[in-house]
Design an enzyme around this catalytic site. Structure first.
Site, PDB file in Angstrom:
ATOM      1  N   PRO A  14       0.761  -1.225   0.000  1.00 25.55           N
ATOM      2  CA  PRO A  14       0.000   0.000   0.000  1.00 25.55           C
ATOM      3  C   PRO A  14       0.798   1.283   0.000  1.00 25.55           C
ATOM      4  O   PRO A  14       1.533   1.563   0.941  1.00 25.55           O
ATOM      5  CB  PRO A  14      -0.761  -0.099   1.330  1.00 25.55           C
ATOM      6  CG  PRO A  14       0.063  -1.005   2.178  1.00 25.55           C
ATOM      7  CD  PRO A  14       1.096  -1.614   1.343  1.00 25.55           C
ATOM      8  N   GLU A  15       0.600   2.063  -1.009  1.00 26.40           N
ATOM      9  CA  GLU A  15       0.944   3.471  -0.941  1.00 26.40           C
ATOM     10  C   GLU A  15      -0.394   4.202  -0.971  1.00 26.40           C
ATOM     11  O   GLU A  15      -1.444   3.572  -0.876  1.00 26.40           O
ATOM     12  CB  GLU A  15       1.849   3.883  -2.111  1.00 26.40           C
ATOM     13  CG  GLU A  15       3.202   3.167  -2.069  1.00 26.40           C
ATOM     14  CD  GLU A  15       4.189   3.674  -3.101  1.00 26.40           C
ATOM     15  OE1 GLU A  15       4.121   4.857  -3.446  1.00 26.40           O
ATOM     16  OE2 GLU A  15       5.016   2.873  -3.561  1.00 26.40           O
TER      17      GLU A  15
END
Length: 271
Positions: free
Chosen positions: A2-3
DNA sequence: ATAGTCTCCTGCCGGC
DNA sequence: TGCCGGCAGGAGACTA
């Protein structure tokens, strides 16, 4: 996984199952992720109604009608599995809603976190108070970045990963934004021209927006039992493409290590 | 204050 | 086939 774009896509996906729903049951399958789950987490959530969801930087926010917000961070390997058909050994926290939906927070490496925070004081919560501006908001300006870079000898790429400077960028999108702006990742931040910063800011916003849009278009995938939510690797121009041709100029993409993390870049396009 | 290194944890992939 | 090293989206705690 996740960004910022992945967290945003995750939150949008979760909202379809949680918004307005009562949390009927909360199950913890272990005591901690990176940190212990907060004391009273199960009690705080059970019976609460989710009023809305949100995101700050790479944190997902699940607001409840009890003035408590569940703040989750997915770390490196975290994801939510929607309606999992079979349990997974890394489903550490499971929510069941009043209408029978099941949502499992799954995180093999357990670098993620969960906190319960008093909603009215959410942005004074220490982890949030220290964050820089949202890259997609109006507060991320060339002026802000110029001030943050001024006098800094450190290379620009690790600085852009510092959540106090910009909140939400990660390794992939920093590499991509620097390529698009034509800035060498190892250039001293303080030596970057205002003109280059003027190019960088819109490229940061563009690469994140495009990725969210791509995620949004495949949000159906998110709801599948395996819970996979991939990065849109086909769109990456440099990240993970060492020795392959730069998509701008064809020169082989280079890889170097900065702060213990891989940086991908094009020696011809980035000066 | 700033800059750089190390660490947490598991899974996967390539090489031998 | 199996073992081993290296690497992975993050971030906070260290050290000089």
């Amino acid at each position: 996984m996740p960004e910022l774009p992945e967290v945003e896509t995750t939150v949008r996906g979760l909202a379809r199952y949680l918004e307005g729903e009562r949390i009927a049951r909360v199950t913890l399958n272990r005591a901690d992720l990176r940190r212990p789950f907060p004391e009273g987490l199960v009690q705080s959530l059970t019976g609460a109604t989710v009023t809305s969801l949100g995101r700050r930087a790479k944190y997902g926010l699940i607001h409840t009608d009890r003035e408590q917000t569940m703040v989750f961070h997915l770390g490196m390997s975290g994801r939510w599995r929607i309606e999992p058909e079979t349990p997974d050994k890394h489903d550490h926290l499971v929510l069941e809603t009043g209408s029978g939906h099941m949502l499992a927070l799954n995180d093999a490496r357990r670098f993620g976190s969960v906190d319960m925070v008093f909603t009215p004081g959410l942005y004074q919560w220490p982890a949030f108070a220290a964050l820089g501006p949202e890259p997609l908001g109006e507060d991320l300006t060339a002026q802000h970045l110029a001030a943050a870079f001024k006098g800094r000898a450190a290379p620009v790429k690790p600085l852009l990963l510092d959540q106090r400077i910009v909140a939400g960028l990660g390794n992939i999108y920093v590499c991509e934004a620097l390529l698009r702006a034509g800035i060498r990742p190892d250039k001293a931040a303080g030596a970057i021209s205002r003109k280059a910063i003027d190019r960088l800011v819109p490229e940061i916003k563009a690469v994140l927006s495009e990725s969210i849009e791509a995620g949004g278009s495949t949000i159906r995938d998110y709801a599948q039992p395996n819970g996979e939510l991939g990065y849109f690797a086909a769109n990456w121009r440099v990240y993970g493409r060492e020795a392959q041709p730069c998509r701008h100029c064809g020169t082989p993409v280079q890889r170097m290590v900065q702060g213990g993390r891989s940086t991908f870049w094009c020696a011809k396009c980035q000066k």
